[in-house]
Design an enzyme around this catalytic site. Sequence first.
Site, PDB file in Angstrom:
ATOM      1  N   LEU A  21       5.995   4.742   4.861  1.00  0.00           N
ATOM      2  CA  LEU A  21       5.771   3.812   5.550  1.00  0.00           C
ATOM      3  C   LEU A  21       4.782   2.525   5.109  1.00  0.00           C
ATOM      4  O   LEU A  21       5.125   1.474   5.014  1.00  0.00           O
ATOM      5  CB  LEU A  21       3.812   3.970   6.470  1.00  0.00           C
ATOM      6  N   LYS A  22       5.280   3.247   3.070  1.00  0.00           N
ATOM      7  CA  LYS A  22       4.361   2.674   2.091  1.00  0.00           C
ATOM      8  C   LYS A  22       5.420   1.409   1.846  1.00  0.00           C
ATOM      9  O   LYS A  22       5.548   0.407   1.930  1.00  0.00           O
ATOM     10  CB  LYS A  22       3.670   3.043   0.976  1.00  0.00           C
ATOM     11  N   GLY A  23       6.754   2.284   1.651  1.00  0.00           N
ATOM     12  CA  GLY A  23       7.843   1.760   1.112  1.00  0.00           C
ATOM     13  C   GLY A  23       8.509   0.427   2.217  1.00  0.00           C
ATOM     14  O   GLY A  23       9.191  -0.257   2.202  1.00  0.00           O
ATOM     15  N   GLU A  38      -0.808  -4.007   7.019  1.00  0.00           N
ATOM     16  CA  GLU A  38      -1.483  -4.172   5.873  1.00  0.00           C
ATOM     17  C   GLU A  38      -1.925  -2.996   4.664  1.00  0.00           C
ATOM     18  O   GLU A  38      -1.670  -3.155   4.249  1.00  0.00           O
ATOM     19  CB  GLU A  38      -2.571  -4.294   6.781  1.00  0.00           C
ATOM     20  N   GLU A 137       0.411  12.770  13.685  1.00  0.00           N
ATOM     21  CA  GLU A 137      -0.059  11.515  14.616  1.00  0.00           C
ATOM     22  C   GLU A 137       0.062  10.543  14.195  1.00  0.00           C
ATOM     23  O   GLU A 137      -0.223  10.393  13.539  1.00  0.00           O
ATOM     24  CB  GLU A 137      -0.967  12.300  15.740  1.00  0.00           C
ATOM     25  N   GLU A 152     -17.585   3.343  15.616  1.00  0.00           N
ATOM     26  CA  GLU A 152     -17.687   3.936  17.064  1.00  0.00           C
ATOM     27  C   GLU A 152     -17.855   6.151  16.253  1.00  0.00           C
ATOM     28  O   GLU A 152     -18.671   6.698  16.850  1.00  0.00           O
ATOM     29  CB  GLU A 152     -16.541   3.699  17.954  1.00  0.00           C
TER      30      GLU A 152
END
Length: 202
Positions: A21-23, A38, A137, A152
């Site tokens: 995902l950083k890729g 982000e 997940e 929360e």
Amino acid sequence: MNWQSILAPYAQVVEELKIKLKGIRKQFEYESEHSPIEFITGRVKPVPSIIEKAENRKILLEDIETEIQDIAGVRVMCQFVDDIYTVVEMIRARNDLTIIEEKDYVSEKKESGYRSYHLIIEYPVETITGMKKLLAEIQIRTLAMNFWATNEHSLNYKYRGSIPANIKVRLQNAAEAAFQLDEEMSKIKHEVQEAQKMFHRK
Ligand code: 0O2
């Protein structure tokens, strides 16, 4: 139970998903385009939380790997609500994982006020004994949704799961305020983009 050997492949899943995902973020950066991602965080569920969840849901310890879907958890934070759906589309298009379940708590918030998009995936990971398909997940949310959920969550922990009614209502209102902030930011972004288009046309 040898928790270390059970959880080691899950730690591998978390690390691999974070890198992938950083890729995506890096590729958008190289193209000098707005990244829908982000930042990313990830964790393996701590053993006491796994045991607590199993006890609450009457899950036998031998079934935890099939019944508890978030032993490996990755969180993707986005700037705008639209970005959440862009990330979901990008994950849907991937060939290195299979989506098992989707929960859109962005358009249908939970009673607490919680908003996030959840994907339960099946991810193949190579272990020393061969390939294993594990559940993980992925939670996708805006920075404002994350701010609310973090606060929360710690209040829930403080009150051991039973937040007083008046605080619950205030938290629901705070969740709405966070969502309005998200909507206002999206409107501002849209208006700025429109203004830029007009500027370029002139
Ligand atoms: P933790 O400590 O974050 O890991 P499931 O739990 O997946 O078997 P459920 O309850 O239908 O089944 O799943 P759901 O509703 O998709 O929620 C799973 C996770 O979403 C939670 O994991 C939280 O991380 C997050 N979440 C859901 N509802 C709320 C909420 O009202 N407030 C906050 N702050 N987070 C929420 P865990 O295991 O509860 O906790």
